[in-house]
Design a protein around this motif. Structure first.
Motif, PDB file in Angstrom:
ATOM      1  N   ASP A   1       0.891  -1.072  -0.075  1.00  0.00           N
ATOM      2  CA  ASP A   1      -0.004  -0.102   0.029  1.00  0.00           C
ATOM      3  C   ASP A   1       0.673   1.385  -0.020  1.00  0.00           C
ATOM      4  OD1 ASP A   1      -2.575  -1.545   0.031  1.00  0.00           O
ATOM      5  OD2 ASP A   1      -2.188  -1.665   2.318  1.00  0.00           O
ATOM      6  N   PHE A   2       2.084   1.326  -0.091  1.00  0.00           N
ATOM      7  CA  PHE A   2       2.995   2.321  -0.054  1.00  0.00           C
ATOM      8  C   PHE A   2       2.843   3.131  -1.300  1.00  0.00           C
ATOM      9  CE2 PHE A   2       6.547   1.120   2.986  1.00  0.00           C
ATOM     10  CZ  PHE A   2       5.638   0.939   4.155  1.00  0.00           C
ATOM     11  N   ASN A   3       2.975   4.532  -1.343  1.00  0.00           N
ATOM     12  CA  ASN A   3       3.377   5.334  -2.578  1.00  0.00           C
ATOM     13  C   ASN A   3       4.735   5.539  -2.681  1.00  0.00           C
ATOM     14  OD1 ASN A   3       3.913   7.141  -0.673  1.00  0.00           O
ATOM     15  ND2 ASN A   3       1.951   8.278  -0.694  1.00  0.00           N
ATOM     16  N   GLY A   4       5.107   6.422  -3.612  1.00  0.00           N
ATOM     17  CA  GLY A   4       6.576   6.491  -3.934  1.00  0.00           C
ATOM     18  C   GLY A   4       7.207   7.211  -2.783  1.00  0.00           C
ATOM     19  N   GLN A   5       6.520   8.289  -1.932  1.00  0.00           N
ATOM     20  CA  GLN A   5       7.500   8.666  -0.778  1.00  0.00           C
ATOM     21  C   GLN A   5       7.657   7.750   0.276  1.00  0.00           C
ATOM     22  OE1 GLN A   5       5.172  12.093   0.658  1.00  0.00           O
ATOM     23  NE2 GLN A   5       6.948  12.511   2.417  1.00  0.00           N
ATOM     24  N   HIS A   6       6.713   6.789   0.269  1.00  0.00           N
ATOM     25  CA  HIS A   6       6.824   5.886   1.608  1.00  0.00           C
ATOM     26  C   HIS A   6       7.918   4.874   1.164  1.00  0.00           C
ATOM     27  CE1 HIS A   6       2.357   6.284   2.306  1.00  0.00           C
ATOM     28  NE2 HIS A   6       2.843   7.108   2.912  1.00  0.00           N
ATOM     29  N   VAL A   7       8.082   4.557  -0.077  1.00  0.00           N
ATOM     30  CA  VAL A   7       9.253   3.466  -0.439  1.00  0.00           C
ATOM     31  C   VAL A   7      10.392   4.176  -0.398  1.00  0.00           C
ATOM     32  CG1 VAL A   7      10.086   2.350  -2.514  1.00  0.00           C
ATOM     33  CG2 VAL A   7       7.618   2.347  -1.997  1.00  0.00           C
TER      34      VAL A   7
ATOM     35  N   ALA B   1       9.829  -6.512  -0.405  1.00  0.00           N
ATOM     36  CA  ALA B   1       8.275  -6.193  -0.434  1.00  0.00           C
ATOM     37  C   ALA B   1       8.546  -4.513  -1.113  1.00  0.00           C
ATOM     38  CB  ALA B   1       7.775  -6.144   0.732  1.00  0.00           C
ATOM     39  N   LEU B   2       9.684  -3.943  -0.542  1.00  0.00           N
ATOM     40  CA  LEU B   2      10.166  -2.510  -0.993  1.00  0.00           C
ATOM     41  C   LEU B   2      10.522  -2.564  -2.558  1.00  0.00           C
ATOM     42  CD1 LEU B   2      11.951  -1.112   2.068  1.00  0.00           C
ATOM     43  CD2 LEU B   2       9.627  -0.516   1.398  1.00  0.00           C
ATOM     44  N   GLU B   3      11.349  -3.498  -3.009  1.00  0.00           N
ATOM     45  CA  GLU B   3      11.517  -3.550  -4.386  1.00  0.00           C
ATOM     46  C   GLU B   3      10.509  -3.968  -5.375  1.00  0.00           C
ATOM     47  OE1 GLU B   3      14.854  -6.179  -5.025  1.00  0.00           O
ATOM     48  OE2 GLU B   3      16.228  -4.413  -5.072  1.00  0.00           O
ATOM     49  N   ARG B   4       9.457  -4.928  -5.001  1.00  0.00           N
ATOM     50  CA  ARG B   4       8.228  -4.954  -5.797  1.00  0.00           C
ATOM     51  C   ARG B   4       7.256  -3.741  -5.786  1.00  0.00           C
ATOM     52  NH1 ARG B   4       8.325  -9.927  -2.909  1.00  0.00           N
ATOM     53  NH2 ARG B   4       6.986  -9.128  -1.293  1.00  0.00           N
ATOM     54  N   ARG B   5       7.209  -2.909  -4.568  1.00  0.00           N
ATOM     55  CA  ARG B   5       6.376  -1.762  -4.731  1.00  0.00           C
ATOM     56  C   ARG B   5       7.289  -0.887  -5.504  1.00  0.00           C
ATOM     57  NH1 ARG B   5       1.505  -0.764  -5.508  1.00  0.00           N
ATOM     58  NH2 ARG B   5       0.753   1.493  -4.467  1.00  0.00           N
ATOM     59  N   ALA B   6       8.631  -0.705  -5.537  1.00  0.00           N
ATOM     60  CA  ALA B   6       9.241   0.524  -6.267  1.00  0.00           C
ATOM     61  C   ALA B   6       8.935   0.200  -7.552  1.00  0.00           C
ATOM     62  CB  ALA B   6      10.898   0.414  -5.918  1.00  0.00           C
TER      63      ALA B   6
ATOM     64  N   ASP C   1       5.670   7.315 -10.858  1.00  0.00           N
ATOM     65  CA  ASP C   1       5.014   8.419 -10.189  1.00  0.00           C
ATOM     66  C   ASP C   1       5.815   9.190  -9.045  1.00  0.00           C
ATOM     67  OD1 ASP C   1       2.673   7.744 -11.541  1.00  0.00           O
ATOM     68  OD2 ASP C   1       2.107   6.384 -10.084  1.00  0.00           O
ATOM     69  N   MET C   2       7.186   8.432  -8.816  1.00  0.00           N
ATOM     70  CA  MET C   2       8.057   9.355  -7.757  1.00  0.00           C
ATOM     71  C   MET C   2       8.506  10.540  -8.357  1.00  0.00           C
ATOM     72  SD  MET C   2      10.563   6.296  -6.411  1.00  0.00           S
ATOM     73  CE  MET C   2      10.105   4.883  -5.321  1.00  0.00           C
ATOM     74  N   ARG C   3       8.456  11.404  -7.476  1.00  0.00           N
ATOM     75  CA  ARG C   3       8.959  12.867  -7.627  1.00  0.00           C
ATOM     76  C   ARG C   3      10.595  12.713  -7.848  1.00  0.00           C
ATOM     77  NH1 ARG C   3       6.094  15.608  -2.693  1.00  0.00           N
ATOM     78  NH2 ARG C   3       6.513  14.073  -1.662  1.00  0.00           N
ATOM     79  N   PRO C   4      11.236  13.906  -8.273  1.00  0.00           N
ATOM     80  CA  PRO C   4      12.682  13.800  -8.461  1.00  0.00           C
ATOM     81  C   PRO C   4      13.703  13.385  -7.287  1.00  0.00           C
ATOM     82  CG  PRO C   4      11.880  15.764  -9.611  1.00  0.00           C
ATOM     83  CD  PRO C   4      10.651  15.042  -8.722  1.00  0.00           C
ATOM     84  N   ASN C   5      13.356  14.105  -5.916  1.00  0.00           N
ATOM     85  CA  ASN C   5      13.929  13.667  -4.812  1.00  0.00           C
ATOM     86  C   ASN C   5      13.828  12.356  -4.264  1.00  0.00           C
ATOM     87  OD1 ASN C   5      11.505  14.479  -4.250  1.00  0.00           O
ATOM     88  ND2 ASN C   5      12.093  14.529  -1.885  1.00  0.00           N
ATOM     89  N   GLU C   6      12.627  11.695  -4.609  1.00  0.00           N
ATOM     90  CA  GLU C   6      12.290  10.432  -4.312  1.00  0.00           C
ATOM     91  C   GLU C   6      13.033   9.263  -5.082  1.00  0.00           C
ATOM     92  OE1 GLU C   6       7.803  11.788  -2.901  1.00  0.00           O
ATOM     93  OE2 GLU C   6       8.012  10.131  -4.657  1.00  0.00           O
TER      94      GLU C   6
END
Length: 327
Positions: A219-225, A248-253, A259-264
């Motif tokens: 359920d994470f978004n780009g910022q959470h990852v 789990a983090l890699e799968r969500r990434a 949809d990630m922002r530049p700094n993310e």
């Protein structure tokens, strides 16, 4: 007269006729001044006169002519100004030291208030979760919350662990996530107790948080990852991420990279370089594609961190990605 100073008689005169004129050896006494009328030896008088003379003064040490240096002359003529400046500097340094100490105390007080506010917020969230729980799980969570408020962190950890087990039996992911977070909170507070095993408590808290990450990552978004990955980078590579949580983090990434922002994006790529950990093929393709999309909007520091990560991981960026970073 001393021998040899006469008119060439004796042995000296005979030798002169054979090998040319020669001088007879001189007596050193001939160099002394003539005898005085008092009958004292002129040699003794000469030695006495030499001995009576004062010793010559030692040569003067080489000195620097300070008067020829304009700066020294200025300092001597304005010494009062320098005294005032030194006094002002000392007072300023003392004042800055007291001000820095006051700021440290204020920051510590603010942090204490923020921690108290966070604890109240977490308690409120915990109450909401408990209201929708199964009776058994809710009872364990309530017991853990009560123990947490009273400072009995060991009892709180046991109660939250029991609630987590109940949630697992009932396949309730939300309750299990809440129980893991509450248990990690109890363990972190326990690590700050004097006389406790701080390292063991922190390791247990991190383990619980990682299990919560593994459960919540879908359920994470780009910022959470990005934030979760960045947390691992702040550990300085001293602890490898748990395999389940990292997977789990890699799968969500892969799913949220576009949809990630530049700094993310930069933070996620930088984490791989910091950990010296090569990402999975699918994850790297997704992140590199995100870099090529947002590189033009990156902050210079983000660009530098991204390029550093490529170099550290020994991965050559594609032409499109490199062109975007160069621009």
């Amino acid at each position: 007269e001393p021998p040899g100073r006469g008119g060439g008689g004796g042995a000296g005169g005979g030798d002169a006729g054979v090998g040319g004129p020669t001088m007879a050896p001189l007596d050193a006494r001939a160099l002394l001044p003539p005898s005085s009328s008092s009958g004292r030896s002129s040699g003794a008088q000469f030695i006495a006169s030499v001995a009576a003379k004062p010793a010559p003064p030692p040569p003067a040490a080489a000195t620097v002519d300070d008067g020829a240096n304009p700066f020294i002359l200025y300092c001597r003529s304005n010494w009062g100004i320098f005294v005032v400046l030194q006094s002002v500097a000392f007072i300023g340094a003392s004042f800055n030291g007291m001000l820095a100490r006051k700021r440290r105390v204020e920051i510590a007080r603010i942090n204490e208030k923020l921690r108290a506010m966070m604890a109240k917020y977490e308690d409120a969230q915990l109450n909401k979760v408990c209201a929708s729980m199964d009776d058994n799980a809710a009872a364990e969570m309530a017991e853990g919350k009560k123990a947490l408020s009273s400072g009995d962190y060991d009892a709180a950890s046991k109660a939250f662990a029991a609630a987590k087990a109940i949630a697992a039996d009932e396949s309730d992911a939300i309750v299990g996530l809440s129980a893991s977070k509450a248990m990690a909170q109890a363990l972190m507070r326990q690590s700050g107790v004097q006389g406790g095993n701080k390292k063991a408590s922190l390791r247990a808290a991190i383990k619980e948080l990682e299990s919560a990450v593994a459960a919540a990552a879908p359920d994470f978004n780009g910022q959470h990852v990005a934030n979760a990955m960045w947390t691992y980078s702040k550990m300085g590579g001293k602890r490898a991420p748990a395999a389940e949580a990292w997977a789990a983090l890699e799968r969500r990434a892969v799913q949220v990279a576009s949809d990630m922002r530049p700094n993310e994006v930069a933070s996620s790529v930088f984490t791989y370089g910091k950990l010296h950990r090569a990402p999975g093929d699918a994850t790297w393709v997704a992140l590199e594609g995100a870099v090529s999309q947002v590189a033009r909007d990156m902050h210079p520091a983000d660009v530098a961190n991204t390029v550093w990560a490529f170099a550290t991981l020994n991965k050559a960026p594609k032409a499109r990605t490199w062109a975007a970073l160069e621009l």
